[in-house]
Design a protein around this motif. Structure first.
Motif, PDB file in Angstrom:
ATOM      1  N   ALA A 153       0.842  -1.204   0.000  1.00  0.00           N
ATOM      2  CA  ALA A 153       0.000   0.000   0.000  1.00  0.00           C
ATOM      3  C   ALA A 153       0.870   1.244   0.000  1.00  0.00           C
ATOM      4  N   ASN A 154       0.468   2.233  -0.828  1.00  0.00           N
ATOM      5  CA  ASN A 154       1.273   3.445  -0.945  1.00  0.00           C
ATOM      6  C   ASN A 154       0.395   4.656  -1.266  1.00  0.00           C
ATOM      7  N   GLY A 155      -0.900   4.583  -0.882  1.00  0.00           N
ATOM      8  CA  GLY A 155      -1.845   5.658  -1.179  1.00  0.00           C
ATOM      9  C   GLY A 155      -3.088   5.090  -1.835  1.00  0.00           C
ATOM     10  N   ASN A 156      -4.218   5.791  -1.693  1.00  0.00           N
ATOM     11  CA  ASN A 156      -5.478   5.211  -2.147  1.00  0.00           C
ATOM     12  C   ASN A 156      -5.565   5.072  -3.669  1.00  0.00           C
ATOM     13  N   THR A 157      -4.831   5.886  -4.429  1.00  0.00           N
ATOM     14  CA  THR A 157      -4.806   5.719  -5.878  1.00  0.00           C
ATOM     15  C   THR A 157      -3.426   5.269  -6.369  1.00  0.00           C
ATOM     16  N   ALA A 158      -2.557   4.975  -5.462  1.00  0.00           N
ATOM     17  CA  ALA A 158      -1.189   4.584  -5.845  1.00  0.00           C
ATOM     18  C   ALA A 158      -1.123   3.081  -6.125  1.00  0.00           C
ATOM     19  N   TYR A 159      -0.169   2.712  -6.976  1.00  0.00           N
ATOM     20  CA  TYR A 159       0.041   1.303  -7.311  1.00  0.00           C
ATOM     21  C   TYR A 159       1.537   1.002  -7.418  1.00  0.00           C
ATOM     22  N   ASN A 160       2.351   1.963  -6.963  1.00  0.00           N
ATOM     23  CA  ASN A 160       3.791   1.854  -7.139  1.00  0.00           C
ATOM     24  C   ASN A 160       4.527   1.530  -5.848  1.00  0.00           C
ATOM     25  N   GLY A 161       3.845   0.874  -4.896  1.00  0.00           N
ATOM     26  CA  GLY A 161       4.520   0.472  -3.671  1.00  0.00           C
ATOM     27  C   GLY A 161       5.569  -0.595  -3.931  1.00  0.00           C
ATOM     28  N   ALA A 162       6.375  -0.874  -2.940  1.00  0.00           N
ATOM     29  CA  ALA A 162       7.446  -1.867  -3.074  1.00  0.00           C
ATOM     30  C   ALA A 162       6.854  -3.256  -3.272  1.00  0.00           C
ATOM     31  N   ASN A 163       7.587  -4.072  -4.015  1.00  0.00           N
ATOM     32  CA  ASN A 163       7.169  -5.460  -4.222  1.00  0.00           C
ATOM     33  C   ASN A 163       7.352  -6.227  -2.917  1.00  0.00           C
ATOM     34  N   ILE A 164       6.241  -6.636  -2.333  1.00  0.00           N
ATOM     35  CA  ILE A 164       6.293  -7.296  -1.029  1.00  0.00           C
ATOM     36  C   ILE A 164       7.100  -8.584  -1.101  1.00  0.00           C
ATOM     37  N   GLU A 165       7.049  -9.268  -2.219  1.00  0.00           N
ATOM     38  CA  GLU A 165       7.767 -10.536  -2.330  1.00  0.00           C
ATOM     39  C   GLU A 165       9.280 -10.344  -2.258  1.00  0.00           C
ATOM     40  N   SER A 166       9.749  -9.124  -2.568  1.00  0.00           N
ATOM     41  CA  SER A 166      11.181  -8.844  -2.464  1.00  0.00           C
ATOM     42  C   SER A 166      11.648  -8.773  -1.022  1.00  0.00           C
ATOM     43  N   SER A 167      10.713  -8.572  -0.089  1.00  0.00           N
ATOM     44  CA  SER A 167      11.091  -8.420   1.321  1.00  0.00           C
ATOM     45  C   SER A 167      11.231  -9.748   2.039  1.00  0.00           C
ATOM     46  N   TYR A 168      10.816 -10.828   1.398  1.00  0.00           N
ATOM     47  CA  TYR A 168      10.932 -12.122   2.044  1.00  0.00           C
ATOM     48  C   TYR A 168      12.392 -12.553   2.097  1.00  0.00           C
ATOM     49  N   SER A 169      12.672 -13.475   3.015  1.00  0.00           N
ATOM     50  CA  SER A 169      14.043 -13.977   3.137  1.00  0.00           C
ATOM     51  C   SER A 169      14.023 -15.507   2.967  1.00  0.00           C
ATOM     52  N   PRO A 170      14.500 -16.007   1.833  1.00  0.00           N
ATOM     53  CA  PRO A 170      14.988 -15.224   0.686  1.00  0.00           C
ATOM     54  C   PRO A 170      13.818 -14.704  -0.146  1.00  0.00           C
ATOM     55  N   PRO A 171      14.043 -13.710  -1.010  1.00  0.00           N
ATOM     56  CA  PRO A 171      12.976 -13.202  -1.876  1.00  0.00           C
ATOM     57  C   PRO A 171      12.461 -14.307  -2.804  1.00  0.00           C
ATOM     58  N   ASN A 172      11.183 -14.297  -3.101  1.00  0.00           N
ATOM     59  CA  ASN A 172      10.643 -15.314  -4.021  1.00  0.00           C
ATOM     60  C   ASN A 172      10.076 -14.627  -5.268  1.00  0.00           C
ATOM     61  N   THR A 173      10.907 -13.777  -5.848  1.00  0.00           N
ATOM     62  CA  THR A 173      10.499 -13.034  -7.040  1.00  0.00           C
ATOM     63  C   THR A 173      10.953 -13.691  -8.345  1.00  0.00           C
ATOM     64  N   ALA A 174      11.661 -14.810  -8.252  1.00  0.00           N
ATOM     65  CA  ALA A 174      12.241 -15.410  -9.456  1.00  0.00           C
ATOM     66  C   ALA A 174      11.179 -15.830 -10.462  1.00  0.00           C
ATOM     67  N   ASN A 175       9.981 -16.169  -9.976  1.00  0.00           N
ATOM     68  CA  ASN A 175       8.935 -16.638 -10.887  1.00  0.00           C
ATOM     69  C   ASN A 175       7.880 -15.563 -11.165  1.00  0.00           C
ATOM     70  N   ASN A 176       8.204 -14.300 -10.872  1.00  0.00           N
ATOM     71  CA  ASN A 176       7.249 -13.211 -11.137  1.00  0.00           C
ATOM     72  C   ASN A 176       7.122 -12.886 -12.618  1.00  0.00           C
ATOM     73  N   THR A 177       8.108 -13.272 -13.407  1.00  0.00           N
ATOM     74  CA  THR A 177       8.121 -12.912 -14.830  1.00  0.00           C
ATOM     75  C   THR A 177       7.842 -14.138 -15.683  1.00  0.00           C
ATOM     76  N   ASN A 178       6.898 -13.970 -16.607  1.00  0.00           N
ATOM     77  CA  ASN A 178       6.612 -14.991 -17.611  1.00  0.00           C
ATOM     78  C   ASN A 178       7.237 -14.546 -18.921  1.00  0.00           C
ATOM     79  N   SER A 179       8.139 -15.345 -19.449  1.00  0.00           N
ATOM     80  CA  SER A 179       8.867 -14.981 -20.658  1.00  0.00           C
ATOM     81  C   SER A 179       8.794 -16.133 -21.645  1.00  0.00           C
ATOM     82  N   GLU A 180       8.410 -15.822 -22.880  1.00  0.00           N
ATOM     83  CA  GLU A 180       8.275 -16.854 -23.904  1.00  0.00           C
ATOM     84  C   GLU A 180       8.799 -16.322 -25.229  1.00  0.00           C
ATOM     85  N   GLU A 181       9.655 -17.120 -25.875  1.00  0.00           N
ATOM     86  CA  GLU A 181      10.143 -16.748 -27.200  1.00  0.00           C
ATOM     87  C   GLU A 181       9.161 -17.236 -28.252  1.00  0.00           C
ATOM     88  N   ILE A 182       8.705 -16.319 -29.101  1.00  0.00           N
ATOM     89  CA  ILE A 182       7.755 -16.641 -30.163  1.00  0.00           C
ATOM     90  C   ILE A 182       8.533 -16.649 -31.478  1.00  0.00           C
TER      91      ILE A 182
END
Length: 376
Positions: A153-182
């Motif tokens: 949360a970073n304000g009622n119309t904000a959407y740019n708060g910190a990625n909560i998953e980055s704060s975990y120990s260890p962070p579990n952001t490795a699977n946040n991105t879906n990438s596919e070669e077409i």
């Protein structure tokens, strides 16, 4: 919380530079903890965590997300559901993250203007984002990439708060991105359209040449199951067709056909001409008593052996059905092999004829000095 993206291909998986490629994204919580979130809005109760999906589209690419069920709101203050219900708020940011891109940001709204929960252990958010992306002409491949983040949360119309998953120990952001070669559909691999074997030959696995980065798939029949490169059977004459394609990722080329033709070996025929001659004299002709038979054009190869058949040497220039040797100084065997050649230049050989043997003997002229000469 451990957010990831489930991507579904709608239609063709291979690059389509005319109609574009269509995909559907859904957010999944793979973690053990539920993700609570809320839509943006016009009062402080909307100051909650966000589930945010981000796509960066390169310049020159056409991007269309209008098939997303319910569409989008673009007003961050709007808390209505709309009709049909809009489950995402969309923000478009030109020249982001650089001048070569446009960023599309989707903020989950949930089913109502209240705190929402996306349970864990693989729970899928039921509100997809559907889009079509069309690359510039002559594009052979591109990488379609999307990221999801669980932002604080970073304000009622904000959407740019910190990625909560980055704060975990260890962070579990490795699977946040879906990438596919077409990739585009490749042309069929390079093959020899016709491969010839003679009956009984030792055959090796068939060969084809794939484009760089591609993988070959062999088939015994169209629509069958891919197999490793097959080794043809050569026991019987006839034609067998094999098929091969190449793949680059999920895109498979059309099939190239390889006809394997097993040619029947010609018959050897027969020869005659066993004889005994004086050493270092020319024998009579070795004659054909039965011609060799086979496909195409028939020719012959003659061979000789001076060690009783332990080794054989080809006689240069001897290609006719009959053969007359030159002067012979020692016992020699002769044999003939029939060669059949088709219009493509493929040749098969018969077994050798039964050998003809020419033996030599010493023939000395003995004179008697006691016989008077008739000369006067």
């Amino acid at each position: 919380v451990d957010l990831t993206l489930q991507k579904t291909t709608i239609g063709d998986a291979c690059l389509d530079e005319v109609n574009g490629n269509t995909y559907e994204l859904k957010v999944v919580n793979m973690g053990a903890v539920s993700a609570t979130y809320r839509r943006t809005g016009n009062n402080s109760s909307n100051n909650k965590n966000r589930i945010v999906v981000i796509k960066d589209i390169p310049s020159g690419y056409t991007y269309n997300d209008s098939d997303t069920p319910g569409g989008f709101y673009t007003d961050l203050n709007n808390t209505n559901n709309g009709s049909p219900a809009r489950r995402w708020t969309k923000v478009v940011q030109p020249n982001t993250p650089s001048s070569e891109f446009t960023r599309y940001i989707y903020i989950a709204r949930g089913a109502s203007n209240s705190d929402q929960t996306l349970d864990g252990f693989g729970t899928i958010m039921p509100y997809p984002i559907r889009y079509t992306i069309t690359p510039p002409s002559s594009t052979s491949s591109y990488t379609d990439q999307t990221k999801v983040e669980y932002r604080a949360a970073n304000g009622n119309t904000a959407y740019n708060g910190a990625n909560i998953e980055s704060s975990y120990s260890p962070p579990n952001t490795a699977n946040n991105t879906n990438s596919e070669e077409i990739n585009t559909i490749s042309s069929p691999p390079t093959v020899d359209d016709t491969v010839y074997y003679c009956q009984g030959d030792d055959a090796g696995p068939l060969e084809a040449t794939a484009s760089s980065g591609n993988t070959l798939n062999w088939y015994l029949n169209p629509g069958g199951i891919a197999v490793t490169a097959p080794t043809p059977f050569t026991d019987s004459p006839g034609t067998t067709t094999y098929y091969v394609s190449q793949t680059n990722g999920g895109c498979e080329s059309d099939l190239a056909e390889v006809d394997v033709i097993v040619l029947e070996n010609p018959t050897s025929g027969s020869i005659s001409g066993d004889q005994e001659i004086c050493n270092n004299t020319i024998p009579n002709e070795i004659s054909s008593t039965a011609l060799g038979n086979g496909f195409g054009t028939i020719s012959y190869r003659w061979e000789q052996s001076e060690d009783n058949g332990n080794s054989w040497q080809t006689i240069s220039g001897a290609t006719q059905e009959d053969y007359t040797p030159g002067a012979i100084k020692r016992d020699t065997l002769f044999r003939r092999i029939t060669i059949a050649t088709n219009t493509d230049g493929a040749s098969c050989e018969s077994t050798a004829t039964t050998a003809v043997e020419i033996t030599t003997k010493r023939c000395l002229l003995i004179t008697n000095p006691r016989i008077p000469s008739s000369a006067k």
